[in-house]
Scaffold this motif. Structure first.
Motif: not given
Length: 194
Positions: A34, A84, A86-89, A22
């Motif tokens: 993104q 996972k 952060n907000d990503n899969t 990250t």
């Protein structure tokens, strides 16, 4: 690594890898785009470890590709429950079997991002990436002039049966790597079926 990498040790290291990757995404300015995180890749130094990890991951998913790329076997394992970040899969893990190269650190090594691009070669992919994130031009220029601690490698790896051009830009720093390419791994695998 002096002791063998196990599935449990690998999974225990996931949070630390997430923090490091990250921070690297932010340093490159790629976090602002993104982009889809297509898959995550491992690095292992011996075949027995690769086989053991494959066995363990197959309890949690399915091998959707087993191919020879640049002379060595690489498995793509689709997980039943994505990782996972952060907000990503992240649905898939790339498990390359070892080559002659020994890695200083075994474990999580890189993520691959999909850039919306029609590029069929590295030159166009770089142009498309700079167009999407102009600040990355400075990082690329420094790397080309061997300045700073980020290295860049442009390549077009191809499996024996692939029919889809998928040029790649790899940004490397220490034991981390972030790769950017125009097609996701599932699209590349689908191209093998044509």
């Amino acid at each position: 690594m002096s002791t063998s990498l196990t599935h449990s040790r690998l999974m225990a290291s996931w949070p630390s890898f997430c923090q490091q990757i990250t921070a690297f995404l932010h340093q490159l300015g790629l976090d602002t785009l993104q982009l889809e995180i297509d898959h995550v890749a491992l690095r292992v130094n011996d075949e027995q470890t690769a086989k053991q990890l494959s066995h363990e991951f197959c309890k949690q998913g399915t091998i959707i590709s087993s191919n020879i790329i640049n002379g060595r076997p690489i498995e793509i394992i689709e997980l039943n429950t994505p990782l996972k970040l952060n907000d990503n899969t992240i649905e898939c893990i790339e498990l390359p079997y070892p080559s002659d190269k020994q890695y200083p650190v075994e474990g999580w090594e890189h993520i691959e991002l999909v850039l919306n691009s029609k590029a069929s070669d590295c030159e166009q992919l770089v142009k498309d990436l700079v167009s999407a994130q102009p600040d990355i031009q400075t990082i690329i220029e420094k790397a080309e002039n061997r300045q700073g601690d980020i290295k860049i490698k442009l390549s077009s790896p191809k499996g024996d049966k692939e029919r889809l051009a998928n040029p790649t830009i790899a940004f490397k720093q220490d034991n981390l790597c972030i790769k950017v390419h125009p097609h996701g791994i599932k699209a590349v695998i689908a191209s093998e079926q044509r």
